[in-house]
Design a protein around this motif. Structure first.
Motif, short mmCIF file in Angstrom:
data_model
loop_
_atom_site.label_atom_id
_atom_site.label_comp_id
_atom_site.label_asym_id
_atom_site.label_seq_id
_atom_site.Cartn_x
_atom_site.Cartn_y
_atom_site.Cartn_z
N ALA A 1 -5.90 1.79 2.06
CA ALA A 1 -7.12 1.59 1.72
C ALA A 1 -8.02 1.38 0.79
N PRO A 2 -9.27 3.19 1.34
CA PRO A 2 -10.01 4.23 -0.42
C PRO A 2 -9.47 3.59 -0.94
N ASP B 1 3.67 -7.88 12.08
CA ASP B 1 4.23 -6.74 11.42
C ASP B 1 3.98 -5.99 10.01
N LEU B 2 2.83 -6.34 9.61
CA LEU B 2 2.49 -5.44 9.17
C LEU B 2 1.71 -3.92 9.79
N ARG B 3 1.89 -3.19 8.67
CA ARG B 3 0.89 -1.54 9.36
C ARG B 3 0.31 -0.62 8.20
N LEU C 1 1.99 -8.64 -3.43
CA LEU C 1 3.74 -7.84 -3.02
C LEU C 1 3.80 -6.82 -3.27
N ILE C 2 3.79 -5.68 -3.13
CA ILE C 2 3.70 -3.89 -2.55
C ILE C 2 3.56 -4.33 -0.49
N GLY C 3 2.61 -4.60 -0.45
CA GLY C 3 2.21 -5.63 0.84
C GLY C 3 3.29 -6.48 1.86
N PRO D 1 -3.01 -3.22 2.00
CA PRO D 1 -2.86 -3.91 0.69
C PRO D 1 -2.57 -4.83 0.54
N PHE D 2 -1.67 -5.72 1.78
CA PHE D 2 -2.02 -7.21 1.48
C PHE D 2 -3.36 -8.02 1.17
#
Length: 580
Positions: free
Chosen positions: A470-471, A578-580, A505-507, A515-516
């Protein structure tokens, strides 16, 4: 206040001290019926009486009706008398702290009062300075041994100051005065090295006073001779290299004398690191135009960078030598700040040389890039083992300041700096993120314990995309998003949308929350900003609508594809979880 007013204050304080003192003595000899109260009351009353007596003595030494010499003599005499009483009279020296503290502080304030009074005249400063330093030696006996190095440092510093004032009275010029004072201080430090009675803390205090502040003062202060100005910094850089060599030599040999001198290895290397600051300060003075320099056609930024490196290299080698001789497991062996001066020296030497010149701007940009590469290297080393290199946030902060300096001429768009800053910060976090997935039990190496997630240890010890990615993602986007409102450009708005889409897309592909979700937030935010600045005023409508259409189509395809794969087994909440 009239002259007789001071005497009235002194007499009043003495009367109160005598009254409270008498009350304290009487309370101690009362009958045993009130023994639970009388001792405490007597002790505190006696302490207040001593405070008032000490204050009366200081007030008596401040009377303006007395000559200057008399006031100084009274203040120093009271300090010596109280010090002798504390040291030589067991009943006073062994009394409770609340009884001794007024006398201890009173002696120190008396010396300070004499010092302030003596500064009104240079001649008085010199002659009174000798007595002040001698009195300070007596006052040092009133405090515990472990704290006396402070008095040694203060006394040595004031002795050097008095020596400089005496030279000034003799009409010696500024350059010669500084050189003689530095030499006198160095000779004293060398002499203290071979005196076994000088304890290690006191020797360190003498060394710091004799070398570090004087080196900085000599480097920063200007000189009346232009020809001598550049050579002053060069001489101090040479001294840094010499101290580095001396520090390495002190660690050799197995004789008794070599073992004794080995104690001086750490402070000598420490002074070598401090002396390397001369390169940074001299480079900054060249950049600011404070000292003349014959560039010979060489860009000023290169000269400043070179002299900064000349001071940074001995600092780096000194840090390496200190780490090699540090005992295993000691605080010095675990510290990550020994290389920090090296990183600072190069930047400080170069920053002031910025100007509206393309070569200078790109050199500053390259320096920023070098610091960002160092950020990734540090993160990579932290992935597998502890590192003695400075914390990532510290080096990144230097890179960020370098970017601001390089951007200050306003010749390059902000994206030339924000994109590298964000990209390399993302890489630094991603390096550890992949390692954390491979070994989730890895502990943060900087703390020596099982506690994770310290700022100094970042990115090591942190897990998940929010603290690690995130930073960098925010740094990558925030400058361009803000610039969309202040300086709307079509390419800038499209760039923000594209970066946000790539983050989404990457997230979604790697199941990374940061990133998502940041991309999801930035997409509508950028749209709102574009419409606020009004399409057509800096932002062309046709490319913008085409971009939005393409982005919408891509997001729709992603949503449909993911829905077909997941089916109805998972809800939206489950998918986000499910996202980390």
């Amino acid at each position: 206040m009239p002259p007789h007013g001071f005497l009235a204050v002194v007499l009043g304080l003495c009367a109160m001290a005598a009254g409270l003192g008498a009350f304290s003595v009487i309370s101690r000899h009362r009958d045993g019926a009130r023994t639970d109260v009388s001792p405490k009351l007597a002790a505190w009353t006696g302490s207040i009486a001593i405070w008032l007596a000490a204050l009366a003595g200081l007030a008596f030494a401040c009377q303006p009706v007395m000559p200057l010499w008399s006031r100084i003599a009274i203040a120093l005499g009271l300090a010596v008398a109280a010090s002798v009483a504390l040291v030589a009279v067991p009943r006073i020296g062994n009394a409770a702290l609340k009884m001794r503290l007024p006398l201890v502080l009173g002696t120190h304030f008396a010396v300070l009062l004499a010092t302030v009074c003596s500064l009104v005249d240079d001649v008085v400063t010199v002659w009174a300075g000798i007595a002040i330093v001698a009195t300070l030696a007596a006052v040092a006996r009133t405090v515990p041994t472990r704290a006396r190095f402070l008095h040694v440092g203060a006394g040595y510093a004031y002795a050097l100051f008095v020596f400089g004032v005496a030279l000034d009275l003799l009409g010696i010029g500024t350059i010669a005065l500084l050189c003689l004072t530095t030499s006198f201080g160095s000779i004293g430090a060398i002499a203290a090295t071979f005196l076994r009675r000088v304890a290690a803390p006191a020797w360190y205090a003498i060394l710091v006073v004799a070398v570090a502040p004087i080196l900085v003062i000599v480097t920063v202060s200007g000189s009346g001779t232009a020809a001598l100005a550049p050579w002053r910094g060069y001489g101090l850089i040479a001294a840094s290299w010499l101290l580095l060599g001396l520090g390495m030599l002190l660690g050799r040999g197995a004789s008794a004398r070599a073992e004794y001198l080995r104690v001086l290895q750490w402070p000598t290397l420490g002074v070598a690191i401090a002396a390397g600051a001369a390169g940074a300060i001299q480079g900054a003075r060249f950049g600011l135009g404070a000292d003349p320099i014959l560039a010979g056609g060489v860009p000023l930024v290169l000269l400043s960078l070179a002299i900064g490196l000349a001071g940074a290299l001995p600092a780096a080698l000194g840090a390496l030598a200190m780490l090699r001789i540090a005992p295993q497991g000691s605080r010095l062996a675990r510290t990550r700040w020994l290389y920090a001066p090296t990183a600072v020296y190069v930047a400080v030497a170069t920053w002031p040389s910025i100007e509206r010149d393309w070569f200078t701007i790109w050199m500053m940009w390259s320096l920023m890039l070098a610091y960002l590469l160092a950020v990734v290297v540090i993160a990579w080393r932290l992935r597998n083992r502890p590192s003695s290199l400075p914390p990532v946030w510290f080096v990144f902060a230097i890179a960020f300041l370098t970017a601001i300096v390089a951007w200050s001429p306003r010749e390059l768009r902000v994206e030339w700096f924000s994109l590298p800053l964000g990209f390399f910060l993302i890489v630094a976090g991603a390096v550890v993120l992949t390692g954390a997935r491979a070994d989730a039990a890895r502990q943060q190496p900087d703390s020596g314990s099982g506690q994770d997630g310290t700022v100094t240890g970042w990115p090591a010890g942190w897990y998940g995309s929010w603290p690690l990615l995130a930073p960098g993602v925010v740094t990558l986007l925030v400058a361009s998003v803000a610039a969309t409102f202040t300086d709307p450009q079509t390419w800038r708005a499209i760039l923000v949308i594209v970066i946000a889409l790539v983050a989404i897309l990457i997230g979604s592909r790697l199941k990374l929350a940061a990133p998502f979700l940041i991309g999801i937030v930035v997409l509508p935010l950028e749209n709102v900003l574009v419409f606020l600045v009004q399409i057509g005023r800096g932002i062309e409508s046709m490319p913008w609508w085409i971009t939005l259409a393409v982005v919408g189509a891509v997001l729709l395809i992603i949503a449909v594809t993911y829905e077909r794969r997941a089916g109805e087994e998972n809800s939206i909440t489950d998918r986000l979880r499910d996202l980390r």
